[in-house]
Design a protein around this motif. Structure first.
Motif, PDB file in Angstrom:
ATOM      1  N   ASP A   1       0.880  -1.173   0.000  1.00 36.72           N
ATOM      2  CA  ASP A   1       0.000   0.000   0.000  1.00 36.72           C
ATOM      3  C   ASP A   1       0.910   1.213   0.000  1.00 36.72           C
ATOM      4  OD1 ASP A   1      -1.821   2.014   0.453  1.00 36.72           O
ATOM      5  OD2 ASP A   1      -2.725   1.118   2.234  1.00 36.72           O
TER       6      ASP A   1
ATOM      7  N   ASP B   1      -2.554   6.777  -4.169  1.00 38.08           N
ATOM      8  CA  ASP B   1      -2.660   5.815  -3.061  1.00 38.08           C
ATOM      9  C   ASP B   1      -3.200   4.501  -3.623  1.00 38.08           C
ATOM     10  OD1 ASP B   1      -3.088   4.509  -0.664  1.00 38.08           O
ATOM     11  OD2 ASP B   1      -4.721   5.818   0.008  1.00 38.08           O
TER      12      ASP B   1
ATOM     13  N   THR C   1      -3.141   0.087  -3.530  1.00 36.24           N
ATOM     14  CA  THR C   1      -2.756  -1.144  -2.846  1.00 36.24           C
ATOM     15  C   THR C   1      -2.934  -2.326  -3.781  1.00 36.24           C
ATOM     16  OG1 THR C   1      -3.644  -0.224  -0.786  1.00 36.24           O
ATOM     17  CG2 THR C   1      -3.050  -2.551  -0.765  1.00 36.24           C
TER      18      THR C   1
ATOM     19  N   GLU D   1      -6.621  -1.505  -3.880  1.00 34.87           N
ATOM     20  CA  GLU D   1      -7.010  -0.088  -3.831  1.00 34.87           C
ATOM     21  C   GLU D   1      -6.703   0.635  -5.133  1.00 34.87           C
ATOM     22  OE1 GLU D   1      -4.816   2.165  -0.877  1.00 34.87           O
ATOM     23  OE2 GLU D   1      -6.312   3.771  -0.911  1.00 34.87           O
TER      24      GLU D   1
HETATM   25 MN    MN Z   1      -3.598   3.054   0.638  1.00 37.61          MN
END
Ligand code: MN
Ligand code: GLY
Ligand code: MN
Length: 466
Positions: free
Chosen positions: A251, A263, A265, A435
């Protein structure tokens, strides 16, 4: 990649004009003050942490320099910037620097003064009975400065609400920057994926990955999570050698030179191939990620997307025998929170968890939405009805956290639904999170960045073995 830290000055002039209009429309008067960050010593004054400007300051002024402050007069519309010009002692160490007046002009403000006069100006305004609006300080230094100027005065909710309403809806120039940060994030993750091999230390992969964003952008947008102990949601220890048969949660995100975040993951089978049991759970998380994206569109509350995804997750967990019973009853009872104790996503922009310093609920909840107290749903940071321009993360996860499972079992929580006996075999499983970063568009959503990291289990295995 282009080095860039500021938009055209018209962007900042327009934003401040809108802010003043919003404050006036909310019936507010007085002055709004903004305090940029100062340098923070790591050990001693001249050995500081890498400077990171305050995000709200960057949004309205764009000046990426320490020790700046500004005043916006809501009544007269006047704007001023306050900072100190360098003297010869500074020039010896830093070289010549643009003047404060020229930096102020660069953001469309023609009045500037010395930093210490900022305090005098603010105290004078307050003494003459004017309201001084300020936002909650995110740094201790700024908190102390505010206290010394204004005593126990509280941050201004109307100012926070006005700022949040603007920063929640990203402008085209911001979306371009977030796409850039996402491209860099994809490059980081690709570097990490390609480095996975038996025996390499997690820390070595972190170093390779963070080097990518340091060489092309500002750095990481938050401390990297890279761990085979993925059941710990934010594990910042990277001390384990990669051991085949495990799952590696990565992540991580980039911050561009203009300070916009990404951001992402992904979760990898450390030996390059998922075991059947890993693949079953992985596929559930992957389906949840896709399902959330398919529901993301204007008018939809992200709280409802979180809840719908909880149902999808429980259906999958029921199919593998880890829960039993009626899925909507389980959703109602908050059973998904045992497996995903976090929310589906958060706002992202200049901060990876955008504007959290201004107050999580003011940022992530519409005025008529109340935060739940259920595990998982109660941790949801973005619940609002979506509007075009929102940038959010889509990050479902399933984790097997022995201490949490044992706690539920001992308390009898979820006993009608959870197959505690079957869960015993998962205590060493770890966790899976997937993510993506998503822009809400006029008629739906698009994933940010120009390419997407492999996510389907077969594509992940192909990428690892290709
Ligand atoms: Mn994250
Ligand atoms: N990087 C922390 C998060 O995904 O929210
Ligand atoms: Mn996130």
């Amino acid at each position: 990649m282009e080095i860039k830290s500021m938009f055209e000055k018209e962007v900042y002039i327009r934003r401040r004009k809108v802010l003043k209009e919003k404050m006036a429309a909310a019936g507010q008067s007085g002055i709004a003050i903004f305090i940029g960050n100062v340098e923070a010593p790591a050990q001693y004054k001249d050995n500081g942490y890498k400077f990171r400007q305050d995000s709200t300051w960057l949004y309205y002024f764009g000046i990426d320099e320490p020790r700046y402050a500004a005043i916006i007069d809501i009544d007269s519309g006047d704007e001023s910037v306050w900072a100190d010009d360098v003297d010869i002692d500074d020039i010896i160490w830093m070289g010549p620097q643009p003047s404060v007046a020229s930096r102020a002009a660069g953001t469309g403000i023609d009045r500037s003064g010395a930093y210490q006069d900022f305090e005098r100006e603010v105290v004078a305004a307050m003494s003459s009975g004017r309201t001084v609006h300020f936002i909650p300080p995110s740094r201790y230094y700024n908190a102390m400065m505010l206290r010394s100027m204004l005593g126990s005065a509280e941050p201004s909710v109307p100012l926070v609400e006005s700022i949040v309403s603007m920063r929640l809806v990203k402008e085209d120039c911001e979306i371009e920057e977030i796409d850039r940060a996402c491209d860099l994030g994809v490059l980081m993750h690709t570097t990490a994926r390609e480095a996975i091999r038996p025996g390499i230390l997690e820390q070595e992969i972190v170093g390779l990955m963070e080097g990518v964003t340091l060489s092309k952008g500002w750095g990481v947008s938050f401390p990297t999570i890279l761990s085979q102990r993925g059941a710990t949601l934010h594990n910042h220890l990277h001390d384990q050698p990669i051991t085949p048969g495990k799952l590696l949660v990565v992540d991580a995100g980039a911050e561009s030179n203009s300070h916009y975040a990404s951001d992402f993951t992904r979760t990898y089978p450390t030996g390059g191939k998922f075991t059947p049991r890993q693949r079953d759970i992985y596929q559930i998380v992957c389906d949840c990620n896709e399902y959330a994206f398919s529901l993301t569109r204007p008018g939809m509350a992200y709280r409802d997307v979180h809840i719908a995804v909880a149902g999808k997750m429980l259906e999958g967990l029921k199919a593998v025998g880890l829960v039993r019973g009626n899925v909507s009853d389980m959703v109602q009872a908050g059973i998904a929170g045992l497996f995903q104790p976090h929310g589906l996503g958060h706002n992202m922009g200049l901060d990876v968890h955008d504007m959290e310093d201004l107050g999580e609920d003011l940022v992530g909840y519409d005025p008529d939405q109340k935060r739940s107290s259920q595990p998982g749903l109660g941790s949801l940071r973005m619940a609002r009805r979506l509007v075009p321009g929102n940038v959010i993360t889509d990050e479902p996860g399933i984790y097997f956290i022995p201490a949490l499972i044992e706690q539920w079992k001992a308390a009898g929580t979820g006993r009608d639904f959870v197959n505690f006996d079957a869960l015993k075999a998962y205590y060493d499983f770890g966790g899976i999170r997937l993510e993506d970063d998503v822009l809400v568009t006029a008629d739906g959503a698009r994933r940010l960045g120009h390419s997407r990291l492999p996510i389907q289990p077969g594509d992940v295995e192909d990428a690892m073995n290709g």
